[in-house]
Design a protein around this motif. Structure first.
Motif, short mmCIF file in Angstrom:
data_model
loop_
_atom_site.label_atom_id
_atom_site.label_comp_id
_atom_site.label_asym_id
_atom_site.label_seq_id
_atom_site.Cartn_x
_atom_site.Cartn_y
_atom_site.Cartn_z
N HIS A 37 0.85 -1.19 0.00
CA HIS A 37 0.00 0.00 0.00
C HIS A 37 0.89 1.24 0.00
O HIS A 37 1.78 1.37 0.82
CB HIS A 37 -0.90 0.02 1.24
CG HIS A 37 -1.73 -1.22 1.37
ND1 HIS A 37 -2.93 -1.37 0.72
CD2 HIS A 37 -1.51 -2.36 2.06
CE1 HIS A 37 -3.43 -2.56 1.01
NE2 HIS A 37 -2.58 -3.18 1.82
N LEU A 38 0.63 2.16 -0.92
CA LEU A 38 1.39 3.40 -1.00
C LEU A 38 0.44 4.57 -0.77
O LEU A 38 -0.53 4.74 -1.51
CB LEU A 38 2.06 3.54 -2.38
CG LEU A 38 3.04 2.44 -2.77
CD1 LEU A 38 3.55 2.67 -4.18
CD2 LEU A 38 4.20 2.38 -1.79
N LEU A 39 0.71 5.36 0.24
CA LEU A 39 -0.07 6.56 0.53
C LEU A 39 0.73 7.77 0.09
O LEU A 39 1.86 7.97 0.54
CB LEU A 39 -0.38 6.65 2.03
CG LEU A 39 -1.13 5.47 2.63
CD1 LEU A 39 -1.23 5.62 4.14
CD2 LEU A 39 -2.51 5.36 2.02
N SER A 40 0.18 8.55 -0.81
CA SER A 40 0.90 9.71 -1.36
C SER A 40 1.41 10.61 -0.25
O SER A 40 0.72 10.87 0.73
CB SER A 40 -0.02 10.50 -2.28
OG SER A 40 -0.45 9.69 -3.34
N TYR A 41 2.64 11.10 -0.42
CA TYR A 41 3.25 12.00 0.54
C TYR A 41 3.71 13.24 -0.20
O TYR A 41 4.40 13.14 -1.22
CB TYR A 41 4.45 11.34 1.25
CG TYR A 41 5.10 12.25 2.25
CD1 TYR A 41 4.59 12.35 3.54
CD2 TYR A 41 6.18 13.05 1.90
CE1 TYR A 41 5.16 13.20 4.46
CE2 TYR A 41 6.76 13.91 2.82
CZ TYR A 41 6.24 13.98 4.10
OH TYR A 41 6.80 14.83 4.99
N TYR A 42 3.34 14.40 0.29
CA TYR A 42 3.71 15.67 -0.33
C TYR A 42 4.53 16.49 0.67
O TYR A 42 4.31 16.43 1.86
CB TYR A 42 2.45 16.46 -0.73
CG TYR A 42 1.55 15.67 -1.66
CD1 TYR A 42 1.79 15.66 -3.02
CD2 TYR A 42 0.49 14.93 -1.17
CE1 TYR A 42 0.97 14.94 -3.88
CE2 TYR A 42 -0.32 14.20 -2.01
CZ TYR A 42 -0.08 14.22 -3.37
OH TYR A 42 -0.88 13.49 -4.22
N GLY A 43 5.46 17.24 0.17
CA GLY A 43 6.26 18.09 1.04
C GLY A 43 7.61 17.49 1.35
O GLY A 43 8.07 16.56 0.69
N HIS A 44 8.25 18.03 2.38
CA HIS A 44 9.57 17.58 2.79
C HIS A 44 9.45 16.84 4.11
O HIS A 44 8.96 17.40 5.09
CB HIS A 44 10.52 18.77 2.94
CG HIS A 44 10.69 19.54 1.67
ND1 HIS A 44 11.44 19.06 0.62
CD2 HIS A 44 10.18 20.73 1.27
CE1 HIS A 44 11.40 19.93 -0.38
NE2 HIS A 44 10.64 20.95 -0.02
N PRO A 45 9.91 15.59 4.15
CA PRO A 45 9.77 14.81 5.38
C PRO A 45 10.68 15.33 6.49
O PRO A 45 11.79 15.81 6.23
CB PRO A 45 10.18 13.40 4.97
CG PRO A 45 11.03 13.58 3.76
CD PRO A 45 10.53 14.83 3.08
N SER A 46 10.20 15.23 7.70
CA SER A 46 11.02 15.58 8.86
C SER A 46 12.04 14.47 9.06
O SER A 46 11.97 13.41 8.44
CB SER A 46 10.14 15.71 10.11
OG SER A 46 9.61 14.44 10.45
N VAL A 47 12.98 14.70 9.94
CA VAL A 47 13.99 13.69 10.24
C VAL A 47 13.32 12.41 10.74
O VAL A 47 13.73 11.30 10.41
CB VAL A 47 15.00 14.22 11.29
CG1 VAL A 47 15.94 13.14 11.76
CG2 VAL A 47 15.76 15.41 10.73
N LYS A 48 12.25 12.57 11.50
CA LYS A 48 11.53 11.42 12.04
C LYS A 48 10.76 10.67 10.96
O LYS A 48 10.65 9.45 11.00
CB LYS A 48 10.55 11.92 13.12
CG LYS A 48 10.14 10.90 14.10
CD LYS A 48 9.34 11.56 15.21
CE LYS A 48 9.05 10.59 16.32
NZ LYS A 48 8.31 11.19 17.40
N GLU A 49 10.23 11.36 9.95
CA GLU A 49 9.45 10.73 8.88
C GLU A 49 10.31 10.12 7.78
O GLU A 49 9.91 9.16 7.15
CB GLU A 49 8.52 11.76 8.22
CG GLU A 49 7.43 12.28 9.11
CD GLU A 49 6.68 13.42 8.45
OE1 GLU A 49 5.47 13.51 8.69
OE2 GLU A 49 7.29 14.21 7.69
N ALA A 50 11.49 10.68 7.53
CA ALA A 50 12.32 10.30 6.38
C ALA A 50 12.55 8.80 6.23
O ALA A 50 12.47 8.28 5.12
CB ALA A 50 13.65 11.05 6.43
N PRO A 51 12.82 8.04 7.31
CA PRO A 51 13.05 6.60 7.12
C PRO A 51 11.83 5.84 6.61
O PRO A 51 11.94 4.73 6.11
CB PRO A 51 13.43 6.11 8.51
CG PRO A 51 13.83 7.31 9.27
CD PRO A 51 13.07 8.45 8.68
#
Length: 127
Positions: free
Chosen positions: A88-102
């Protein structure tokens, strides 16, 4: 193998760290490699497991698979099983935070982005 409760469910779930620790323990108990230099066993096999999980080519693939299969119960090892796995792929927009990046997965463009939160689900099907 370590499991944790997710914030969204009371059902225990496997963690990346728990799976990695169990796989490293299994490999260390079944493979002996003379190590020289500063590279540790854990570092070497962490790299090899990452390559194997991404379907990269590695020369030890057969030995790694045999070591990991060693802990499978006979009923699992010697029988065919029907398994369904969904990505399952959920679209992500913007710049990920350090916590989200992985947790951001890059794939072909869809819905105006090439970045997605990815998760899988699996189920063993009845015979």
């Amino acid at each position: 193998m370590k499991t944790t409760l997710t914030p969204f469910s009371t059902i225990p779930a496997l963690t990346d760290e728990g799976v990695l620790a169990t796989a490293l323990d299994c490999l260390q108990s079944h493979l002996s490699i003379d190590m020289q230099g500063v590279c540790s066993f854990e570092t070497l096999f962490t790299v090899l497991l990452r390559a194997a999980s991404r379907a990269d080519s590695i020369e030890l693939e057969t030995q790694l698979n045999a070591a990991l299969q060693h802990r499978l119960p006979p009923k699992v090892l010697n029988h065919r099983h029907r398994l369904a796995i969904d990505l399952h792929l959920l679209s992500y927009y913007g710049h990920p935070s350090v916590k989200e990046a992985p947790y951001i997965y890059r794939s072909q463009a869809k819905a105006g982005t090439t970045s997605f939160f990815a998760y899988t689900s699996s189920k063993t099907l009845e015979r």
